[in-house]
Design a protein around this motif. Structure first.
Motif, mmCIF file in Angstrom:
data_model
loop_
_atom_site.group_PDB
_atom_site.id
_atom_site.type_symbol
_atom_site.label_atom_id
_atom_site.label_comp_id
_atom_site.label_asym_id
_atom_site.label_seq_id
_atom_site.Cartn_x
_atom_site.Cartn_y
_atom_site.Cartn_z
ATOM 1 N N LEU A 39 0.834 -1.209 0.000
ATOM 2 C CA LEU A 39 0.000 0.000 0.000
ATOM 3 C C LEU A 39 0.866 1.256 0.000
ATOM 4 C CD1 LEU A 39 -2.781 -1.018 2.564
ATOM 5 C CD2 LEU A 39 -3.032 -0.818 0.084
ATOM 6 N N SER A 40 1.918 1.258 0.817
ATOM 7 C CA SER A 40 2.823 2.414 0.877
ATOM 8 C C SER A 40 3.544 2.631 -0.448
ATOM 9 C CB SER A 40 3.859 2.222 1.989
ATOM 10 O OG SER A 40 3.244 2.221 3.240
ATOM 11 N N ASP A 41 4.039 1.538 -1.037
ATOM 12 C CA ASP A 41 4.742 1.646 -2.323
ATOM 13 C C ASP A 41 3.810 2.178 -3.420
ATOM 14 O OD1 ASP A 41 6.999 0.651 -1.088
ATOM 15 O OD2 ASP A 41 6.860 -1.351 -1.990
ATOM 16 N N ALA A 42 2.584 1.680 -3.436
ATOM 17 C CA ALA A 42 1.621 2.125 -4.453
ATOM 18 C C ALA A 42 1.247 3.586 -4.246
ATOM 19 C CB ALA A 42 0.378 1.243 -4.422
ATOM 20 N N GLN A 43 1.049 3.965 -2.996
ATOM 21 C CA GLN A 43 0.722 5.363 -2.707
ATOM 22 C C GLN A 43 1.847 6.289 -3.177
ATOM 23 O OE1 GLN A 43 -1.357 7.199 0.979
ATOM 24 N NE2 GLN A 43 0.797 7.082 1.528
ATOM 25 N N ARG A 44 3.084 5.863 -2.931
ATOM 26 C CA ARG A 44 4.242 6.649 -3.360
ATOM 27 C C ARG A 44 4.311 6.728 -4.890
ATOM 28 N NH1 ARG A 44 6.979 5.058 0.530
ATOM 29 N NH2 ARG A 44 7.637 3.057 -0.303
ATOM 30 N N ALA A 45 4.042 5.606 -5.554
ATOM 31 C CA ALA A 45 4.101 5.562 -7.021
ATOM 32 C C ALA A 45 3.042 6.458 -7.662
ATOM 33 C CB ALA A 45 3.933 4.134 -7.518
ATOM 34 N N LEU A 46 1.870 6.566 -7.029
ATOM 35 C CA LEU A 46 0.790 7.395 -7.573
ATOM 36 C C LEU A 46 0.730 8.768 -6.923
ATOM 37 C CD1 LEU A 46 -2.258 5.002 -8.101
ATOM 38 C CD2 LEU A 46 -0.730 5.969 -9.795
ATOM 39 N N GLY A 47 1.730 9.095 -6.141
ATOM 40 C CA GLY A 47 1.789 10.419 -5.513
ATOM 41 C C GLY A 47 2.233 11.476 -6.504
ATOM 42 N N PRO A 48 2.238 12.730 -6.076
ATOM 43 C CA PRO A 48 2.584 13.843 -6.967
ATOM 44 C C PRO A 48 3.941 13.697 -7.656
ATOM 45 C CG PRO A 48 1.725 14.661 -4.875
ATOM 46 C CD PRO A 48 1.878 13.171 -4.741
ATOM 47 N N SER A 49 4.911 13.067 -6.992
ATOM 48 C CA SER A 49 6.231 12.909 -7.613
ATOM 49 C C SER A 49 6.511 11.454 -7.976
ATOM 50 C CB SER A 49 7.317 13.426 -6.671
ATOM 51 O OG SER A 49 7.288 12.700 -5.461
ATOM 52 N N GLY A 50 5.479 10.630 -8.000
ATOM 53 C CA GLY A 50 5.649 9.209 -8.297
ATOM 54 C C GLY A 50 5.849 8.932 -9.772
ATOM 55 N N ASP A 51 6.297 7.717 -10.058
ATOM 56 C CA ASP A 51 6.587 7.356 -11.449
ATOM 57 C C ASP A 51 5.375 6.810 -12.196
ATOM 58 O OD1 ASP A 51 6.361 4.942 -10.151
ATOM 59 O OD2 ASP A 51 8.264 4.133 -10.852
ATOM 60 N N ARG A 52 4.239 6.632 -11.530
ATOM 61 C CA ARG A 52 3.045 6.087 -12.191
ATOM 62 C C ARG A 52 1.918 7.119 -12.224
ATOM 63 N NH1 ARG A 52 3.320 0.181 -12.143
ATOM 64 N NH2 ARG A 52 1.386 0.268 -13.301
ATOM 65 N N THR A 53 2.268 8.372 -12.070
ATOM 66 C CA THR A 53 1.247 9.408 -11.971
ATOM 67 C C THR A 53 0.509 9.605 -13.289
ATOM 68 O OG1 THR A 53 2.561 10.528 -10.307
ATOM 69 C CG2 THR A 53 0.862 11.830 -11.358
ATOM 70 N N ASP A 54 -0.821 9.606 -13.218
ATOM 71 C CA ASP A 54 -1.658 9.996 -14.346
ATOM 72 C C ASP A 54 -2.775 10.860 -13.769
ATOM 73 O OD1 ASP A 54 -3.434 8.187 -13.211
ATOM 74 O OD2 ASP A 54 -3.591 6.904 -14.951
ATOM 75 N N SER A 55 -3.984 10.647 -14.187
ATOM 76 C CA SER A 55 -5.083 11.472 -13.684
ATOM 77 C C SER A 55 -5.685 10.893 -12.404
ATOM 78 C CB SER A 55 -6.160 11.599 -14.759
ATOM 79 O OG SER A 55 -6.656 10.315 -15.093
ATOM 80 N N ARG A 56 -5.072 9.838 -11.867
ATOM 81 C CA ARG A 56 -5.557 9.225 -10.629
ATOM 82 C C ARG A 56 -4.446 9.220 -9.595
ATOM 83 N NH1 ARG A 56 -7.163 7.166 -14.980
ATOM 84 N NH2 ARG A 56 -9.362 6.836 -15.401
ATOM 85 N N ARG A 57 -4.833 9.495 -8.365
ATOM 86 C CA ARG A 57 -3.883 9.436 -7.250
ATOM 87 C C ARG A 57 -4.445 8.504 -6.202
ATOM 88 N NH1 ARG A 57 -2.946 15.251 -5.139
ATOM 89 N NH2 ARG A 57 -4.004 14.072 -3.569
ATOM 90 N N LEU A 58 -3.565 7.883 -5.444
ATOM 91 C CA LEU A 58 -3.977 6.994 -4.369
ATOM 92 C C LEU A 58 -3.461 7.532 -3.047
ATOM 93 C CD1 LEU A 58 -5.191 4.265 -3.397
ATOM 94 C CD2 LEU A 58 -2.888 3.297 -3.691
ATOM 95 N N THR A 59 -4.360 7.634 -2.083
ATOM 96 C CA THR A 59 -4.005 7.980 -0.721
ATOM 97 C C THR A 59 -4.510 6.853 0.167
ATOM 98 O OG1 THR A 59 -4.252 10.338 -1.216
ATOM 99 C CG2 THR A 59 -4.256 9.706 1.093
ATOM 100 N N VAL A 60 -3.681 6.396 1.066
ATOM 101 C CA VAL A 60 -4.050 5.326 1.993
ATOM 102 C C VAL A 60 -4.173 5.928 3.386
ATOM 103 C CG1 VAL A 60 -3.400 3.106 2.985
ATOM 104 C CG2 VAL A 60 -2.904 3.587 0.584
ATOM 105 N N VAL A 61 -5.293 5.657 4.046
ATOM 106 C CA VAL A 61 -5.525 6.174 5.399
ATOM 107 C C VAL A 61 -5.838 5.009 6.318
ATOM 108 C CG1 VAL A 61 -7.012 7.641 6.813
ATOM 109 C CG2 VAL A 61 -6.433 8.347 4.488
ATOM 110 N N LEU A 62 -5.105 4.934 7.417
ATOM 111 C CA LEU A 62 -5.362 3.954 8.486
ATOM 112 C C LEU A 62 -5.806 4.767 9.703
ATOM 113 C CD1 LEU A 62 -2.180 1.734 8.040
ATOM 114 C CD2 LEU A 62 -4.410 1.396 7.013
ATOM 115 N N PRO A 63 -7.101 4.995 9.852
ATOM 116 C CA PRO A 63 -7.570 5.961 10.854
ATOM 117 C C PRO A 63 -7.464 5.523 12.317
ATOM 118 C CG PRO A 63 -9.449 5.003 9.719
ATOM 119 C CD PRO A 63 -8.204 4.474 9.054
ATOM 120 N N ASP A 64 -7.078 4.274 12.577
ATOM 121 C CA ASP A 64 -7.047 3.882 13.986
ATOM 122 C C ASP A 64 -5.741 3.273 14.411
ATOM 123 O OD1 ASP A 64 -9.439 1.237 13.268
ATOM 124 O OD2 ASP A 64 -7.443 1.565 12.497
#
Length: 118
Positions: free
Chosen positions: A93-118
């Motif tokens: 999950l962390s690797d994918a979030q990083r890849a789809l983040g603003p400076s990631g190498d898989r960035t397109d029109s979709r971004r992934l954010t992972v939240v573990l609220p507890d």
């Protein structure tokens, strides 16, 4: 209000697409993969392993453009039941979030954010 619902409301308020996982259902690696796949409406070809999880998380082409927030409320259930599986899934999950983040190498029109609220 539950932590997951609160995180979903915050995501929705900023224009993101929230995707909730019921952590009570994630008691082993297989159930965690199934819950993530269900939350993000993975295609039928999802291979149900960690490599396939990464591939689908960094694609998301079947979802609308924008930020997609994966909210895993109760992830501690898996952490307690199977710490090794939790760390493996969490790492993907962390690797994918990083890849789809603003400076990631898989960035397109979709971004992934992972939240573990507890």
């Amino acid at each position: 209000m539950s932590a997951g619902k609160d995180a979903a409301d915050k995501a929705f308020a900023r224009g993101a697409h929230p995707h909730l996982i019921d952590g009570a259902r994630t008691v082993d690696k297989a159930s965690a993969l199934d819950a993530i796949a269900e939350a993000l409406s993975f295609p039928d070809y999802f291979g149900k392993n960690l490599d396939a999880l990464y591939d689908c998380l960094t694609d998301l082409s079947w979802l609308p453009p924008g930020e997609h927030v994966l909210i895993w409320a109760g992830s501690s259930a898996l952490k307690e039941q199977d710490p090794k599986a939790y760390l493996a899934v969490r790492s993907v999950l962390s690797d994918a979030q990083r890849a789809l983040g603003p400076s990631g190498d898989r960035t397109d029109s979709r971004r992934l954010t992972v939240v573990l609220p507890d």
